[in-house]
Motif scaffolding. Structure first.
Motif, PDB file in Angstrom:
ATOM      1  N   ARG A  34     -42.181  30.215  59.209  1.00  0.00           N
ATOM      2  CA  ARG A  34     -43.254  30.319  58.254  1.00  0.00           C
ATOM      3  C   ARG A  34     -44.714  30.060  59.263  1.00  0.00           C
ATOM      4  O   ARG A  34     -45.944  30.685  59.525  1.00  0.00           O
ATOM      5  N   SER A  40     -49.558  30.566  56.040  1.00  0.00           N
ATOM      6  CA  SER A  40     -49.638  29.519  55.189  1.00  0.00           C
ATOM      7  C   SER A  40     -48.610  29.710  53.486  1.00  0.00           C
ATOM      8  O   SER A  40     -47.689  30.748  53.358  1.00  0.00           O
ATOM      9  N   LEU A  41     -48.249  28.819  53.003  1.00  0.00           N
ATOM     10  CA  LEU A  41     -47.198  29.569  51.880  1.00  0.00           C
ATOM     11  C   LEU A  41     -47.470  30.732  50.776  1.00  0.00           C
ATOM     12  O   LEU A  41     -47.130  31.415  49.793  1.00  0.00           O
ATOM     13  N   GLU A  42     -48.765  30.316  50.648  1.00  0.00           N
ATOM     14  CA  GLU A  42     -50.012  31.485  49.860  1.00  0.00           C
ATOM     15  C   GLU A  42     -49.802  32.121  50.425  1.00  0.00           C
ATOM     16  O   GLU A  42     -49.319  33.969  49.681  1.00  0.00           O
ATOM     17  N   ALA A  45     -45.757  34.409  50.244  1.00  0.00           N
ATOM     18  CA  ALA A  45     -45.507  34.268  48.642  1.00  0.00           C
ATOM     19  C   ALA A  45     -46.230  35.353  48.641  1.00  0.00           C
ATOM     20  O   ALA A  45     -45.438  36.822  47.777  1.00  0.00           O
ATOM     21  N   LYS A  46     -47.362  36.477  48.989  1.00  0.00           N
ATOM     22  CA  LYS A  46     -47.462  37.088  48.685  1.00  0.00           C
ATOM     23  C   LYS A  46     -47.036  37.919  49.333  1.00  0.00           C
ATOM     24  O   LYS A  46     -46.344  39.158  48.541  1.00  0.00           O
ATOM     25  N   SER A  51     -43.222  33.262  44.178  1.00  0.00           N
ATOM     26  CA  SER A  51     -43.707  31.764  43.973  1.00  0.00           C
ATOM     27  C   SER A  51     -43.786  31.211  45.330  1.00  0.00           C
ATOM     28  O   SER A  51     -43.047  30.411  45.815  1.00  0.00           O
ATOM     29  N   ARG A  52     -45.222  30.651  45.925  1.00  0.00           N
ATOM     30  CA  ARG A  52     -45.577  29.568  46.506  1.00  0.00           C
ATOM     31  C   ARG A  52     -44.838  27.913  46.169  1.00  0.00           C
ATOM     32  O   ARG A  52     -44.643  27.452  46.930  1.00  0.00           O
TER      33      ARG A  52
END
Length: 207
Positions: A34, A40-42, A45-46, A51-52
């Protein structure tokens, strides 16, 4: 679990040392892949639909996701599935003991996957042993464009549906080759466990 996670100690049998190591391996590789791609985690996630919160639990070794969830993450990162389970490279012959296998499962253990190759680097070809519970149906989301699956039925009888194609029935000893970048479904047709062997060929342009 709402996001499809599997608790590390969910099996009735005591986990082997390799089972206990699996969450840490997944977490380390997910974080490395990643961050190397600047996600980013966000953002991940998208892109993955995971989910984050779940991604964070995986990265911290608190959850072992299902096979289907791992495929979502691998597709979003544009890496072969095995890269999420990668360990240090080994030299010379590599013996893969049954008792040391990293076993992934879905559907409360009705569908399990055991890698039959070492996670020691990038692989364009991956080899798995699959086990399906009696009469179980397992749906798989599309893999990365160009991914192909070659499936062999060692025990039982299964039905394979690829995209909108007509379902194909495979008996013991039969095999099928198909493009796996569309939704596909595996269905065990008998009231006993089925054993399959799967070769996944990843897209040549995967980075």
């Amino acid at each position: 679990m709402s996001d499809g996670s599997v608790a590390p100690s969910s099996d009735t049998n005591l986990p082997s040392p390799t089972d206990l190591e699996l969450p840490l391996v997944l977490g380390r590789n997910l974080r490395r892949l990643r961050t190397s791609r600047g996600h980013s985690l966000e953002r991940l996630a998208k892109q993955s639909g995971v989910s984050r919160a779940m991604l964070g639990q995986i990265e911290t070794g608190k959850s072992v996701p299902t096979i289907a969830l791992l495929w979502k993450v691998a597709n979003a990162l544009h890496v072969p599935f095995a890269n999420l389970l990668q360990t240090d490279a080994a030299r010379g012959p590599v013996v893969l003991r049954r008792g040391d296998a990293k076993l992934l499962s879905s559907s409360q253990g009705q569908f399990t996957s055991r890698a039959l190759f070492p996670f020691d680097g990038n692989h364009q070809v991956e080899f798995y042993e699959l086990k399906m519970g009696p009469l179980h149906r397992e749906a798989a989301e599309p893999h990365a464009a160009g991914t192909r699956e070659n499936l062999f039925v060692a025990k039982g009888a299964v039905e394979i549906t690829v995209g909108l194609e007509k379902p194909q029935t495979l008996m013991e000893g039969d095999a099928i080759l198909f493009e796996a970048d569309v939704p596909h479904v595996y269905k065990n047709l008998v009231a006993s466990e089925a054993t399959l062997y799967l070769v996944v060929t990843c897209a040549e342009d995967v980075v």
